[in-house]
Design an enzyme around this catalytic site. Structure first.
Site, mmCIF file in Angstrom:
data_model
loop_
_atom_site.group_PDB
_atom_site.id
_atom_site.type_symbol
_atom_site.label_atom_id
_atom_site.label_comp_id
_atom_site.label_asym_id
_atom_site.label_seq_id
_atom_site.Cartn_x
_atom_site.Cartn_y
_atom_site.Cartn_z
ATOM 1 N N ARG A 191 -0.941 15.672 -3.983
ATOM 2 C CA ARG A 191 0.105 14.696 -3.685
ATOM 3 C C ARG A 191 0.931 14.343 -4.914
ATOM 4 N NH1 ARG A 191 -3.608 10.311 -0.743
ATOM 5 N NH2 ARG A 191 -5.005 11.064 -2.399
ATOM 6 N N ARG A 240 0.836 -1.194 0.000
ATOM 7 C CA ARG A 240 0.000 0.000 0.000
ATOM 8 C C ARG A 240 0.874 1.248 0.000
ATOM 9 N NH1 ARG A 240 -4.573 2.558 0.494
ATOM 10 N NH2 ARG A 240 -4.832 4.327 1.914
ATOM 11 N N ILE A 241 0.438 2.263 -0.736
ATOM 12 C CA ILE A 241 0.991 3.606 -0.619
ATOM 13 C C ILE A 241 0.036 4.379 0.277
ATOM 14 C CG2 ILE A 241 1.681 5.698 -1.824
ATOM 15 C CD1 ILE A 241 1.869 4.008 -4.386
ATOM 16 N N HIS A 242 0.514 4.860 1.404
ATOM 17 C CA HIS A 242 -0.364 5.524 2.373
ATOM 18 C C HIS A 242 0.176 6.914 2.677
ATOM 19 C CE1 HIS A 242 -3.514 5.249 5.521
ATOM 20 N NE2 HIS A 242 -2.736 6.133 6.157
ATOM 21 N N THR A 255 -15.149 17.966 0.665
ATOM 22 C CA THR A 255 -13.690 17.945 0.793
ATOM 23 C C THR A 255 -12.978 18.601 -0.384
ATOM 24 O OG1 THR A 255 -11.778 16.505 1.199
ATOM 25 C CG2 THR A 255 -13.525 15.598 -0.186
ATOM 26 N N ASP A 292 -6.303 17.491 -4.980
ATOM 27 C CA ASP A 292 -5.307 16.510 -4.534
ATOM 28 C C ASP A 292 -3.945 16.972 -5.026
ATOM 29 O OD1 ASP A 292 -3.741 14.318 -3.880
ATOM 30 O OD2 ASP A 292 -5.240 12.849 -4.473
ATOM 31 N N GLU A 326 0.326 10.296 4.846
ATOM 32 C CA GLU A 326 0.165 10.636 6.258
ATOM 33 C C GLU A 326 -1.193 11.278 6.540
ATOM 34 O OE1 GLU A 326 2.611 13.216 9.610
ATOM 35 O OE2 GLU A 326 2.716 13.824 7.511
#
Length: 205
Positions: A128, A49-51, A114, A126, A53
């Site tokens: 990221r 998984r890529i999680h 959101t 997003d 923070e």
């Protein structure tokens, strides 16, 4: 981007003993972590998984999101499989940082979803990035992945970096009355792949 490996240690958890590998982005100063479990083989698909923070969900047990539930489920799944990895990336609040995330929560308390909250603060939905994962994957010795995610951007990011995603494994956990609208927004506006059953009112996942 310059990712430097720093050190490794064991990490005892309720699901078993993982190995924790620390990395530093020497350009930004951000610190990222790879967790590994068992003996990894570069020639076979590895569960992972890529999680990103999420202090509120991962450490403070917030019910506003599904992040903490996903992290714990991923760790449990990896331990049960006998091997696997998690890349824990320091990208709080989909990349906007903790304090801006709290500002976004304040707007959500006033009725924004959101995505709208991020945009009202002047951010993309997003923000990221995932280019740091390649040197991390190379260090822990993984080339093929069975990726636990609902986010197609993570699959695409890995593929663009030359990492083979053999399969995507849905991770639909943690739905509750506080985050159901948030999960729907992630599905309808951010393209996260979730089944309609996940949004049913018959019980909670």
């Amino acid at each position: 981007m310059s990712i430097k490996y720093v050190a490794s240690s064991t990490l005892p958890t309720p699901w078993g003993v993982f190995d924790m590998h620390g990395f530093e982005d020497t350009e930004t100063g951000k610190e990222h972590v790879a967790l590994t479990f068992g003996v990894l083989d570069a020639e076979t698909p590895t569960l992972g998984r890529i999680h990103s923070e999420c202090l509120t969900g991962d450490a403070l047990f917030s019910l506003r999101c599904d992040c903490g539930f996903q992290l714990q489920t991923a760790m449990q799944n990896i331990a049960e499989a006998g091997q696997g990895f998690i890349l824990y990336l320091r990208q709080e609040g989909r990349g906007i940082g903790l304090l801006n995330k709290i500002r976004a929560y304040e707007l959500q308390d006033q009725g924004a979803n959101t995505v709208e909250a991020n945009e009202k603060l002047g951010f993309a939905a997003d923000m990221r990035k995932y280019d740091m994962i390649l040197p991390m994957m190379e260090k822990i010795g993984i080339k093929q992945v069975s990726l636990m995610t609902n986010n197609p951007r993570k699959v695409k990011a890995m593929q663009e970096l030359g990492i083979e995603v053999v399969q995507r494994i849905p991770l639909q956990v943690g739905k509750n009355r506080y985050n159901e609208a948030y999960l729907k927004t992630k599905s309808t506006e951010l393209g996260h792949m979730m089944s309609e059953h996940h949004f049913s009112t018959d019980g909670e996942s």
